[in-house]
Design an enzyme around this catalytic site. Sequence first.
Site, short mmCIF file in Angstrom:
data_model
loop_
_atom_site.label_atom_id
_atom_site.label_comp_id
_atom_site.label_asym_id
_atom_site.label_seq_id
_atom_site.Cartn_x
_atom_site.Cartn_y
_atom_site.Cartn_z
N ASP B 291 9.40 19.15 -30.75
CA ASP B 291 8.90 19.35 -29.35
C ASP B 291 9.86 18.67 -28.17
OD1 ASP B 291 7.10 19.70 -27.06
OD2 ASP B 291 5.74 18.35 -27.79
N ARG B 318 16.15 16.06 -23.70
CA ARG B 318 15.16 14.96 -24.54
C ARG B 318 15.67 14.91 -25.84
NH1 ARG B 318 9.06 17.31 -23.33
NH2 ARG B 318 7.84 16.30 -25.20
#
Lengths: 279, 537
Positions: B291, B318
């Site tokens: 994710d 991320r």
Amino acid sequence: MRFQAIQCAVAGALFVSALLAQRNAGPASEANPLGHDPQAVAQGHELYNHNCTVCHGLNGAAGDRGPALGAGRSHVIRTDKALFEAIQNGIPGTAMPPFSLPATDIWKVVAYIRSLRATASDAFVPGDAARGEQIFWGQGRCGNCHMIRGRGGISGPDLSNVGGERTLESIRDSLTKPKQPIPGGYQPVEVVTADGRRLSGIAKNDNNFSLQLLDSHDRLQLFTAGELRQVLYAKQSLMPSNYDRVLKPSEFQDLLAFLSRQVVHKVERRRRSEEDDEQ
Amino acid sequence: MNGYAASLCLAGALLSSAAAQVTYQDLLKADPANWLTYSGSYNSQRHSLLKQINTANARALVPKWIYHVPGAGRLESVPLVVDGVMYLSQPNEVFALDGRTGRLIWQHRREPAMRRGPNRGVAVLGNRVYYTTPDAYLVALDARTGSLLWQSKIAEAKEGYWAPAAPLVLNRKIITGVAPGDYGMNGLLAAFDASTGERLWRWNAIPRPGEPGGDTWAGDSWKTAGGDTWLTGSYDPELNVIYWGIGNPAPDFNGDLRKGDNLYTECMVALDADTGKMKWYFQFTPHDLLDWDAVEIPVLVDAEYQGRRRKLLIQANRNGFYYVLDRVTGQFLHGTPFVHSVNWAKGLTPEGRPILVPGVEPSLQGTKVCPSTSGATNWMSPAYNPDTGLFYVAALEGCGINTKSYEEFRPGGFPFDATGYIESPQEPRQLYVRALELTTGKLVWEFKQIGSRAYGAGLLSTAGGLIFAGCDQGIFTALDARSGKPLWHFNTGQAISASPMTYSFKGRQYVAVEAGSNVIVFGLFEDSEESTFGRTQ
């Protein structure tokens, strides 16, 4: 549009007896088969006081545990059918419970809630709305100051939903009686700046220390107290209040018919988790 | 007095139309007095040329006003300012405020009030304010009154879509994205005509079988694939190309049924602004299982790279790596971790593909993964200061424990994660502000946000030599951009999860940040006498 609604209501009334027999079946019609019948409204009021006031408060003013069903809130649930369903099935995921009342009783409560709301759009205002629209944009010059669905001027309030927000009485009053005090955000002012410039417009907001002006060229101008030498407040609103005299009675009625039909149709509400979604 | 006659004269005066407020030229120029786009300028450097507030006087910053947004939970938008008027948003609501006093000018509220959040901000062009909604509409308002002008559907809310990102305004066009990939909704970008709201083009983030990239999805997995677009992209007006980061594939934590690289999830994509046709893509995390949406703001910098001036695109991703790309070609130039806790990849290949550490992926019993799914950074905007040549990023150290399961897709907007993660109790999150050398990603300084174990705020850089940063503790800090030394701080009393911005009006610079349910605006202390109006009723 309205014509259809009226026909529906008449046709619907024929099915009342059928409805009586069908306890807790979903609403059989879109519009309330009891219409705006005053007796239904009165009985609905009693049923309401009996079942709903704990949460929604007296007379539809906001209660401790539920929203105001009458004025003061832009309602999400607008159609008769949706009101019926909200009462019969409750609103899942909220404190609004389902009620197993007979269908006619639910319709009576619906009639009562409608009477509370009774905005101009509920009032079946007679008149030629198409001609009213022409007057709005034409000889009435309403469009110079008012916007409807993205078109028009900006010095007066947006009227796209005036039929859904205001009662017929208050719309009529707006056109015929000067409002005192002048509503907040629409106070006409003239200001003299510290360097001697004179500007006029509307105070969108003001207090001792600052003034937010929508000037006569439709520009926002921001001032702090030190930047203004003088603020002159006009005694009268920009909104003309003699339309009952400058328009012919039939024109005035057509204008009311047009205004009362100005309702923003809300996109159907969906319920989902109300927490913030962090991605 | 005859009200009618008097009013009509005034009405005449009111008719004269005003010049358009914000032009495309203004957006290109990005006059530092205004803050006209989500990231402050098309290159998304979040670097303001204002320097009235600077390293020498930052300690004299004081709050000027606070606006409390009624009913707000946690604001996460970036306010815009046009000639002193601040436009602020939360889901379904836009507020116009006087930027010097915080006084309300107008407020727009959209029904139905589906309270899905966050909303990340508005866009401006001409006399219009644009924002996107929890039911996936692009809405245009009159900037002077908040009147609704039109609304256009971006995607179908009934299917589960919504739209949190601030739109990106180009010349006569508005670009919007959607969420949520985590629900298996396929991402897209759509361009709308700025004046009519008519849709001009649509780019689908997930290719169908037979299209280029379609073979990176096993079976039917492309149908519920994610790849959403929940932050705002950047724009190079010279190339007329928009750059947008694409979100994670779905289901998030189980890739068994979506074998393949899963294009264009976890990519940076470059699209022709006029047609929406893709020029290039670069995938950061092929076949992502964690994710790690690659939506983080792409920062466009023109700089010397290995002896040659190049158009670069920088992203602190991320997944823990700092990437330098050539934004003309999409070529990978450099990548290096910007957090210490990276256990899933040993490094990157010369093409920029991660060299995976086997077994670091969600499992039934739980696997430790660093960085955690929260990410080494997230929506918090980074900043670049051309004076220092440093790239600034809100970085999160920490690890998570990821589990997987099997989950059926349910249409209509339901989580499609195939389970999830917790922050690792042993390696909890720790927030830093880090300054990295632009082309190497080498750490130059860091400021540890002690006590901050959660997401924080984005960063603002100013020509005054300052970096403004916030954290979940509610502390708003000004750091020296060269050293990272704190010069000033203020306890806002509520968690800060938005990015600060700055503007000036009538000769005074202000810095604004949203903290919890408030927007708070700071400026330098002024030792002046109070004055009130002379009024005539």
